[in-house]
Structures are given as structure tokens and as C-alpha cells.
Design a protein around this motif. Structure first.
Motif, PDB file in Angstrom:
ATOM      1  N   GLY A  83       0.808  -1.223   0.101  1.00 19.98           N
ATOM      2  CA  GLY A  83       0.027  -0.025   0.024  1.00 19.98           C
ATOM      3  C   GLY A  83       0.765   1.374   0.112  1.00 19.98           C
ATOM      4  N   TYR A  84       1.881   0.946  -0.119  1.00 20.51           N
ATOM      5  CA  TYR A  84       2.838   2.306  -0.357  1.00 20.51           C
ATOM      6  C   TYR A  84       2.447   3.261  -1.496  1.00 20.51           C
ATOM      7  N   PRO A  85       2.252   4.455  -1.297  1.00 21.20           N
ATOM      8  CA  PRO A  85       1.939   5.566  -2.348  1.00 21.20           C
ATOM      9  C   PRO A  85       3.407   5.660  -3.311  1.00 21.20           C
ATOM     10  N   ASP A  86       4.496   5.604  -2.900  1.00 17.72           N
ATOM     11  CA  ASP A  86       5.499   5.603  -4.001  1.00 17.72           C
ATOM     12  C   ASP A  86       5.850   4.546  -4.789  1.00 17.72           C
ATOM     13  N   CYS A  87       4.798   3.519  -4.769  1.00 14.39           N
ATOM     14  CA  CYS A  87       5.156   2.269  -5.675  1.00 14.39           C
ATOM     15  C   CYS A  87       4.005   2.221  -6.858  1.00 14.39           C
ATOM     16  N   ARG A  88       3.295   3.437  -7.202  1.00 14.84           N
ATOM     17  CA  ARG A  88       2.178   3.360  -8.024  1.00 14.84           C
ATOM     18  C   ARG A  88       2.729   3.692  -9.612  1.00 14.84           C
ATOM     19  N   PRO A  89       2.122   3.313 -10.499  1.00 15.56           N
ATOM     20  CA  PRO A  89       2.606   3.804 -11.710  1.00 15.56           C
ATOM     21  C   PRO A  89       2.333   5.032 -12.120  1.00 15.56           C
ATOM     22  N   GLU A  90       1.422   5.971 -11.427  1.00 15.71           N
ATOM     23  CA  GLU A  90       1.123   7.132 -11.539  1.00 15.71           C
ATOM     24  C   GLU A  90       2.274   8.195 -10.857  1.00 15.71           C
ATOM     25  N   TYR A  91       2.735   7.638  -9.788  1.00 16.59           N
ATOM     26  CA  TYR A  91       3.929   8.228  -9.175  1.00 16.59           C
ATOM     27  C   TYR A  91       5.140   8.125 -10.135  1.00 16.59           C
ATOM     28  N   LEU A  92       5.451   7.011 -10.672  1.00 12.11           N
ATOM     29  CA  LEU A  92       6.765   6.847 -11.527  1.00 12.11           C
ATOM     30  C   LEU A  92       6.440   7.661 -12.959  1.00 12.11           C
ATOM     31  N   ALA A  93       5.451   7.922 -13.227  1.00  9.16           N
ATOM     32  CA  ALA A  93       5.130   8.770 -14.407  1.00  9.16           C
ATOM     33  C   ALA A  93       5.237  10.290 -14.115  1.00  9.16           C
ATOM     34  N   ALA A  94       4.758  10.678 -12.808  1.00  9.23           N
ATOM     35  CA  ALA A  94       5.104  12.194 -12.567  1.00  9.23           C
ATOM     36  C   ALA A  94       6.278  12.437 -12.262  1.00  9.23           C
ATOM     37  N   TYR A  95       7.139  11.449 -11.715  1.00  7.81           N
ATOM     38  CA  TYR A  95       8.384  11.494 -11.447  1.00  7.81           C
ATOM     39  C   TYR A  95       9.419  11.559 -12.753  1.00  7.81           C
ATOM     40  N   GLN A  96       9.026  10.719 -13.799  1.00  7.18           N
ATOM     41  CA  GLN A  96       9.634  10.864 -15.060  1.00  7.18           C
ATOM     42  C   GLN A  96       9.675  12.148 -15.513  1.00  7.18           C
ATOM     43  N   THR A  97       8.494  12.738 -15.525  1.00  9.14           N
ATOM     44  CA  THR A  97       8.111  14.218 -16.115  1.00  9.14           C
ATOM     45  C   THR A  97       9.171  15.034 -15.328  1.00  9.14           C
ATOM     46  N   LEU A  98       9.133  15.119 -14.110  1.00  7.39           N
ATOM     47  CA  LEU A  98      10.087  15.891 -13.312  1.00  7.39           C
ATOM     48  C   LEU A  98      11.708  15.550 -13.761  1.00  7.39           C
ATOM     49  N   ALA A  99      12.102  14.389 -13.768  1.00  8.48           N
ATOM     50  CA  ALA A  99      13.441  14.061 -14.138  1.00  8.48           C
ATOM     51  C   ALA A  99      13.556  14.753 -15.664  1.00  8.48           C
ATOM     52  N   ASP A 100      12.823  14.587 -16.512  1.00  8.49           N
ATOM     53  CA  ASP A 100      13.085  15.185 -17.814  1.00  8.49           C
ATOM     54  C   ASP A 100      13.431  16.754 -17.782  1.00  8.49           C
ATOM     55  N   LEU A 101      12.710  17.302 -16.733  1.00 10.49           N
ATOM     56  CA  LEU A 101      12.991  18.920 -16.713  1.00 10.49           C
ATOM     57  C   LEU A 101      13.976  19.122 -15.825  1.00 10.49           C
ATOM     58  N   ALA A 102      14.274  18.262 -14.893  1.00 14.05           N
ATOM     59  CA  ALA A 102      15.180  18.661 -13.904  1.00 14.05           C
ATOM     60  C   ALA A 102      16.673  18.439 -14.357  1.00 14.05           C
ATOM     61  N   THR A 103      17.028  17.787 -15.404  1.00 15.29           N
ATOM     62  CA  THR A 103      18.414  17.235 -15.667  1.00 15.29           C
ATOM     63  C   THR A 103      18.986  18.014 -17.126  1.00 15.29           C
ATOM     64  N   LYS A 104      19.983  18.163 -16.829  1.00 14.62           N
ATOM     65  CA  LYS A 104      20.750  18.482 -18.478  1.00 14.62           C
ATOM     66  C   LYS A 104      20.409  17.457 -19.392  1.00 14.62           C
ATOM     67  N   ALA A 105      20.750  16.341 -19.000  1.00 13.08           N
ATOM     68  CA  ALA A 105      20.356  15.278 -19.844  1.00 13.08           C
ATOM     69  C   ALA A 105      19.165  14.917 -20.626  1.00 13.08           C
ATOM     70  N   GLY A 106      18.134  15.293 -19.559  1.00 14.40           N
ATOM     71  CA  GLY A 106      16.678  15.194 -19.578  1.00 14.40           C
ATOM     72  C   GLY A 106      16.383  16.397 -20.787  1.00 14.40           C
ATOM     73  N   LEU A 107      16.842  17.618 -20.576  1.00 16.96           N
ATOM     74  CA  LEU A 107      16.446  18.691 -21.583  1.00 16.96           C
ATOM     75  C   LEU A 107      17.410  18.561 -22.751  1.00 16.96           C
ATOM     76  N   GLU A 108      18.270  17.695 -22.869  1.00 11.38           N
ATOM     77  CA  GLU A 108      18.852  17.386 -24.107  1.00 11.38           C
ATOM     78  C   GLU A 108      18.142  16.342 -24.851  1.00 11.38           C
ATOM     79  N   GLY A 109      17.271  15.937 -24.284  1.00 11.20           N
ATOM     80  CA  GLY A 109      16.495  14.546 -24.824  1.00 11.20           C
ATOM     81  C   GLY A 109      17.483  13.042 -24.496  1.00 11.20           C
ATOM     82  N   ARG A 110      18.127  13.128 -23.845  1.00 14.56           N
ATOM     83  CA  ARG A 110      18.815  11.753 -23.495  1.00 14.56           C
ATOM     84  C   ARG A 110      18.754  11.305 -21.799  1.00 14.56           C
ATOM     85  N   GLY A 111      17.915  11.920 -21.239  1.00 14.30           N
ATOM     86  CA  GLY A 111      17.812  11.624 -19.787  1.00 14.30           C
ATOM     87  C   GLY A 111      17.504  10.170 -19.766  1.00 14.30           C
TER      88      GLY A 111
END
Length: 231
Positions: A132-160
Motif C-alpha cells: 500500500g505504499y504511495p510511492d510504488c504506483r505507476p502514476e507516481y513513477l510517471a510523474a517522477y519521469q516528467t520531473l526528471a526530464d525537466l530537472a536534468t541537463k540530460a533530460g533537456l537534451e533528450g537523453r535523460g
């Protein structure tokens, strides 16, 4: 790191799920760096098991000290709290939830992935047979991926790095079958919430694991208490 191979970071707790993910990543041709955390958990036996599993699969292994457990708020880090043994309850987040744990771990994993130019960060999270952990859900992971793509140099360059959770929709029994298929030394892995010499067999994690092992046809790998009940 093996030259010429695609690279990946694998968050490795030493438990069955993350060990299976490491085996899958190695099978799929990734040169893996396994990343474990000393975060103030009740015991460190899982870190010893993680090192053994990483060596088994020929993966580099790093252990990071980040003591979020000092904040308290979880039965896995605060010895004044009791580890539950009466099973999970639908819709109730159990006291074994560690506040922000996966959020912190994934952030560190993404940092390492960007530093070593890894294509993926593999996670052992599961949204089917879990506690029942909230940080094991697919929607959590999808939201984190969005953050990762915005928050890293590699993500901004399309290779995150891509957050990858191959076990997310699998049952625990199917995870056991996958572990056997990729050669995980299941007897070495540690999933118990307690830190004794042997898994307790009664905490939520042990119960879920034992049930899956029995369903997958490997009761010999279950805890002693589970084997005794079958006898």
C-alpha cells in the motif's frame, strides 16, 4: 564499467524484487551499477545481501549514506514503533512506509545515471502484491519521469535516463518465476522487515514473499515458519 555496453543504474535493496530487476537488466545487456542506501534502517543485513547479489551478477555496487531514518515516522527506522505482523489492510498505508524514501532514492539514482551517462534507472517497485505504499504506483513513477526530464541537463537534451519498473504490474508469484528465470540466488536475498539471523516469517513482507514462493512452486525457499505450516 564494460566498454561498449549500454549503461544502467539499478536501485538494489538486497530484496527479491530489486535483485530480480538487476538480473533482468543484466540479461538485457546492460552494464549495471547497483545502488544501495544506508538510510537508517533497523538492520543492515539487506546491504550485505545486496553486495552478494551485485557480485553474483557482475555489477558494480555503490552504497550511499543518507540517513532519512533519523526523521522517524516509520516502523522500519524507529525502534519505538512495532513492525506489524497482522497483514495489510486495504486503503491503509502501513507503518512500514518510510516517508519520502523512494523519492529520495530515485533522485540519487538519477544523479548517478546522469554522471555516468546511463540510459535507464531500474526500480523494483510493484503495484500489485505490495503493502500500500504511495510511492510504488505507476502514476507516481510517471510523474517522477516528467520531473526528471525537466530537472536534468540530460533530460533537456533528450537523453535523460528512463525510469524503468519492469515488475510494476506483475504478481509476486510471477516475480519469483522471473527471478528463477534470470538466475537470482533467491536464498541470498533479504525481504524481512526485521533484522534477525533468519527472516521472521510473520511480517507483511515475509508473508507476501512466502505466499509467492509457495504459489510459484518453491516452498523450499520460504521461511521456516511457512515451511512448518505446510508440513
Amino acid at each position: 564499467m564494460t566498454e561498449g555496453k549500454k549503461r544502467a543504474v539499478v536501485l538494489l535493496s538486497g530484496g527479491l524484487d530489486s535483485s530480480t530487476v538487476l538480473g533482468m537488466a543484466v540479461r538485457d545487456g546492460y552494464a549495471c551499477t547497483a545502488l544501495s542506501f544506508r538510510y537508517g534502517q533497523r538492520h543492515t543485513v539487506e546491504l550485505e545481501r545486496a553486495a552478494t547479489v551485485a557480485a553474483h551478477f557482475g555489477a558494480a555496487h555503490r552504497v550511499i549514506d543518507i540517513n532519512i531514518g533519523s526523521f522517524g515516522g516509520s516502523a522500519l527506522t524507529d525502534e519505538s514503533m512495532v513492525v506489524p505482523t497482522d497483514g495489510t489492510e486495504d486503503g491503509v498505508i502501513p507503518p512500514t512506509y518510510v516517508p519520502g524514501r523512494n523519492t529520495v532514492f530515485i533522485a540519487v539514482g538519477l544523479s548517478l545515471a546522469e554522471a555516468i551517462d546511463a540510459e535507464r534507472v531500474f526500480l523494483g517497485i510493484n503495484a500489485v502484491d505490495y503493502s500500500g505504499y504511495p510511492d510504488c504506483r505507476p502514476e507516481y513513477l510517471a510523474a517522477y519521469q516528467t520531473l526528471a526530464d525537466l530537472a536534468t541537463k540530460a533530460g533537456l537534451e533528450g537523453r535523460g535516463a528512463v525510469l524503468t519498473a519492469p515488475l510494476a504490474e506483475m504478481t509476486k508469484a510471477d516475480i519469483v518465476r522471473e527471478a528463477l528465470a534470470v538466475g537470482v540466488p533467491i536464498e541470498v536475498t533479504w525481504s524481512c522487515y526485521q533484522g534477525g539471523e533468519q527472516p521472521c516469517g510473520v511480517c507483511d513482507s515475509c508473508r507476501i514473499r512466502d505466499k509467492a514462493l509457495i504459489e510459484a512452486g518453491r516452498p523450499d525457499l520460504a521461511t521456516r515458519s511457512a515451511q512448518a505450516q505446510l508440513a
